[in-house]
Write a protein that holds these residues in place. Structure first.
Motif, short mmCIF file in Angstrom:
data_model
loop_
_atom_site.label_atom_id
_atom_site.label_comp_id
_atom_site.label_asym_id
_atom_site.label_seq_id
_atom_site.Cartn_x
_atom_site.Cartn_y
_atom_site.Cartn_z
N VAL A 217 0.83 -1.20 0.00
CA VAL A 217 0.00 0.00 0.00
C VAL A 217 0.87 1.26 0.00
O VAL A 217 0.64 2.21 -0.76
N TYR A 218 1.89 1.26 0.85
CA TYR A 218 2.78 2.43 0.94
C TYR A 218 3.51 2.65 -0.38
O TYR A 218 3.65 3.79 -0.84
N ALA A 219 3.98 1.57 -1.01
CA ALA A 219 4.70 1.69 -2.28
C ALA A 219 3.79 2.22 -3.38
O ALA A 219 4.20 3.05 -4.21
N THR A 220 2.54 1.77 -3.40
CA THR A 220 1.60 2.23 -4.42
C THR A 220 1.31 3.72 -4.29
O THR A 220 1.33 4.46 -5.28
N ILE A 221 1.07 4.15 -3.06
CA ILE A 221 0.82 5.57 -2.84
C ILE A 221 2.09 6.38 -3.07
O ILE A 221 2.07 7.51 -3.57
N GLY A 222 3.25 5.78 -2.72
CA GLY A 222 4.53 6.47 -2.92
C GLY A 222 4.86 6.74 -4.36
O GLY A 222 5.61 7.67 -4.68
N ALA A 223 4.32 5.93 -5.27
CA ALA A 223 4.57 6.15 -6.70
C ALA A 223 4.02 7.50 -7.15
O ALA A 223 4.62 8.18 -7.99
N GLY A 224 2.87 7.89 -6.62
CA GLY A 224 2.33 9.21 -6.95
C GLY A 224 3.22 10.33 -6.46
O GLY A 224 3.44 11.32 -7.17
N GLY A 225 3.77 10.17 -5.27
CA GLY A 225 4.71 11.18 -4.77
C GLY A 225 5.99 11.23 -5.58
O GLY A 225 6.56 12.32 -5.80
N ALA A 226 6.47 10.07 -6.04
CA ALA A 226 7.66 10.04 -6.87
C ALA A 226 7.43 10.74 -8.20
O ALA A 226 8.31 11.45 -8.71
N LEU A 227 6.23 10.57 -8.77
CA LEU A 227 5.90 11.25 -10.02
C LEU A 227 5.93 12.77 -9.84
O LEU A 227 6.49 13.51 -10.67
N LEU A 228 5.34 13.24 -8.77
CA LEU A 228 5.33 14.67 -8.49
C LEU A 228 6.74 15.19 -8.25
O LEU A 228 7.12 16.27 -8.76
N ALA A 229 7.54 14.45 -7.48
CA ALA A 229 8.91 14.89 -7.20
C ALA A 229 9.76 14.92 -8.46
O ALA A 229 10.57 15.84 -8.66
N PHE A 230 9.60 13.91 -9.31
CA PHE A 230 10.39 13.87 -10.55
C PHE A 230 10.02 15.04 -11.45
O PHE A 230 10.90 15.69 -12.06
N SER A 231 8.73 15.34 -11.55
CA SER A 231 8.32 16.49 -12.34
C SER A 231 8.88 17.78 -11.77
O SER A 231 9.25 18.70 -12.51
N GLY A 232 8.98 17.85 -10.44
CA GLY A 232 9.56 19.03 -9.81
C GLY A 232 11.02 19.21 -10.15
O GLY A 232 11.48 20.33 -10.42
N LEU A 233 11.78 18.10 -10.15
CA LEU A 233 13.20 18.20 -10.51
C LEU A 233 13.37 18.62 -11.96
O LEU A 233 14.25 19.44 -12.29
N SER A 234 12.55 18.06 -12.84
CA SER A 234 12.64 18.46 -14.25
C SER A 234 12.24 19.92 -14.43
O SER A 234 12.82 20.64 -15.25
#
Length: 660
Positions: A217-234
């Protein structure tokens, strides 16, 4: 606090069938959240696979004649500074954006899993160093860690992926450490260690399977946070570099023209939001499936007692507790299961009632239902359930709270799990007086110390400042009784209070209950497996089997001293015959009742004890007997009760030998 409902008469309880393996997932997908998550996830997945193939060439076409144009028929969302179509570029960027987010999540989860499990494998000192490092990393904001690792690993796709992954790892590692620590201390892990299982195999076979669901569950929800963070770095220019592009880079490129053409920046921003929402909703759906195994929304029929029972025989002019036709039911995949079905009895003021029976007979659930402690999705129904003249099923909870908080005390089987381990014992007792009696904090604590003295806890002032884990088992039980004495209890429900206690502590606890009963004129509902304890400490005994009361008799009748009140039901006599006494032949095999009680979802037609009863006939297997009066204060639910008062007659219902 308690789930109650009105039900139509005459409906039968459905018997659950075997659940299909994918049924919980199908049920979750039928919910609004499940439908939205599935639709968004499928859309994102299809775009990630098909968009570069279908529109990759169009997204790369440079048109110098259509630079920085607004939305039009040719370009749905307009064009960028090189005349490239924003709509197609946003669709094509789905693959790289989602792929990088999933890659960062996978690396971060793997790294967090390793860091979280290392303290359980490494020597103690090395494990503490790893734990300290993880705790320090968790203290930093995730975005700050991502920027730090991005500088360490360098600008670009690879560096940003590793930066997001290692920023995600500490939080995941902390979760793994917490969950693993709760499992490592359990008895089955200790048994595996004693059996010689190595540390690595211990983690793989015994720890990980027991903590896997929350990690998913944590990994699934964490994927959304990773997407947002990656877009922020770009967006900051340290992520994806030209000529590649993801949603963050598109957002950065379109920011300069946002006042001329807002769609240039809003399109990739909306894509990030929708994709992140898809991952988060999928996580919520997974959490619903792993957290709720039996979705009650699919059950169409409400439970009702399958058999009407005779009204309870009241004791005295004004009984304290009246229970008529009580049922406790829980939902299953194909219907309702009723572990308590049609129970009726009364408790008089100052009376001690014992409830005995094998495990699964419904004793504890009956006590919890009386105390209004059955939680949803459980359902409690009764023709009458009155305590101190107040109907418990129809009175609002706000009006019941003062009554139950001061007049009813509950002594649980394991007070270690009943006390809050993070609060001192004295403060937990004082909370009762603060909430229900309006005492100040200091006066409530002083009364808590006084109640601890009343239940014979030595050094009560010092003990009141201690935590539950600093008390022994017997002291916790006494403290639990002391909590009930913070008010003026009129009824004490003791749910197997002597279980797991040694004989000396058990005797002290029973004496304490007896003194409390005498001093407060309180009634006691004593639930126990030990029929001898009940016979010695109660006035009446309720014998339960398969969710029903099969015999209600005087406690003196259990000793066969009074022929008129001797037990009549074969099950009661079998329980007595299987009880060990001081004169029991130690060389003879232990007597046991043949067979096993039926499962609550598989109660047969007729008398539930018929399959184990030596006196059963065809009528017993077809018709369920209703409790009938056979003497003063004596009721039996049996078609062929014993008429004699002999102790030997019960031994025909037991067999010699160990349990099955």
């Amino acid at each position: 606090m308690t789930a109650t409902t009105a039900v139509p008469k005459g409906t039968t309880t459905a018997v659950p069938k075997r659940t299909r393996r994918g049924a919980p997932w199908l049920a979750a997908l039928r919910t609004p959240v499940g439908v939205c998550s599935a639709a968004l996830l499928v859309t994102v997945a299809l775009l990630a696979v098909l968009a570069p193939l279908l529109w990759g060439d169009r997204a790369a076409v440079v048109d110098t004649g259509a630079i920085s144009q607004g939305p039009s028929g040719a370009h749905l969302l307009g064009t960028d500074s090189l005349g490239r179509d924003i709509f197609y570029r946003t669709l094509v960027a789905t693959r790289l954006s989602v792929a990088l987010a999933l890659a960062a999540t996978a690396i971060g989860v793997l790294a967090g899993l390793v860091l979280g499990l290392l303290p359980s494998v490494l020597p103690r000192r090395a494990g503490r160093l790893v734990t300290s490092g993880v705790n320090i990393a968790v203290a930093f904001p995730g975005l700050l860690l991502a920027l730090f690792f991005a500088v360490v690993f360098g600008v670009g796709t690879r560096g940003a992926t590793l930066a997001i992954a290692f920023a995600l790892a500490p939080g995941f590692a902390r979760l793994v450490q917490t969950l693993a620590a709760g499992v490592v201390g359990r008895d089955f892990v200790s048994a595996a260690r004693i059996a010689g299982v190595g540390r690595f195999r211990l983690l793989v076979r015994h720890v990980l399977p027991n903590i896997g669901e929350p990690l998913v569950v944590y990994a699934t929800i964490g994927a959304g946070g990773a997407l947002l963070a990656f877009s922020g770095l770009s967006f900051l220019g340290i992520g994806v570099q030209a000529p590649d592009y993801d949603w963050g880079r598109l957002l950065r490129e379109g920011l300069d023209g946002i006042y001329v053409n807002p769609a240039v920046a809003l399109a990739p921003g909306a894509a990030v939001v929708l994709a992140g929402l898809a991952f988060n909703l999928v996580g919520e759906t997974v959490a619903a499936v792993v957290g709720i195994r039996t979705p009650s929304a699919r059950i169409r029929h409400r439970p009702v007692p399958p058999v009407r029972t005779a009204p309870a025989e009241e004791t005295g002019d004004d009984p304290l507790l009246v229970v008529e036709n009580l049922q406790v039911a829980f939902p299953g995949p194909a219907g309702w299961t009723a572990p308590v079905r049609g129970v009726s009895f009364t408790v008089g003021v100052g009376e001690a009632i014992g409830v005995v029976g094998e495990s699964g007979s419904g004793k504890s659930l009956t006590g919890l239902a009386v105390s209004r402690l059955i939680e949803a999705p459980g359902v409690v129904t009764a023709d009458r359930l009155d305590f101190a003249g107040t109907p418990l099923l129809t009175t609002p909870e706000r009006e019941l709270r003062p009554l139950l908080g001061t007049s009813l005390a509950m002594v649980f089987q394991d007070p270690m799990t009943s006390f809050n381990p993070t609060r001192r014992v004295g403060r937990q007792l004082a909370e009762v007086s603060e909430q229900h009696q309006g005492l100040s904090r200091s006066r409530a604590l002083a009364r808590a110390v006084d109640r601890l003295r009343a239940v014979r806890i030595p050094a009560a002032e010092r003990r009141a400042r201690q935590y539950p884990h600093e008390f022994s088992g017997g002291m916790r039980q006494r403290a639990m009784i002391g909590m009930g004495l913070m008010g003026r209890p009129r009824l004490i429900v003791a749910d197997e209070p002597t279980t797991a206690l040694d004989v000396t502590v058990q005797r002290r606890l029973l004496r304490l209950l007896a003194r409390t009963r005498q001093a407060e004129n309180a009634a006691i509902l004593l639930i126990s497996h030990d029929i001898t304890v009940v016979a010695q400490n109660c006035d009446r005994v309720l014998v339960m089997y398969a969710g029903r009361i099969v015999e209600d008799l005087s406690a003196t009748g259990l000793t066969y001293a009074d022929p008129a009140s001797a037990p009549r039901h074969p099950y009661t006599r079998a329980l007595l015959a299987a009880t060990l006494e001081l004169d029991t032949d130690r060389d003879a095999p232990l007597p046991v009742i043949p067979g096993r009680p039926p499962e609550p979802s598989e109660v047969p037609a007729g008398c539930a004890f018929a399959a184990r009863c030596p006196r059963a006939t065809d009528r017993c297997r077809a018709e369920d007997p209703v409790p009938a009066r056979v003497g003063q204060g004596h009721r039996v639910a049996c078609w062929h009760p014993y008429e004699d008062a002999g102790r030997e007659s019960g031994r025909e219902a037991v067999a010699s030998g160990g349990p099955e």
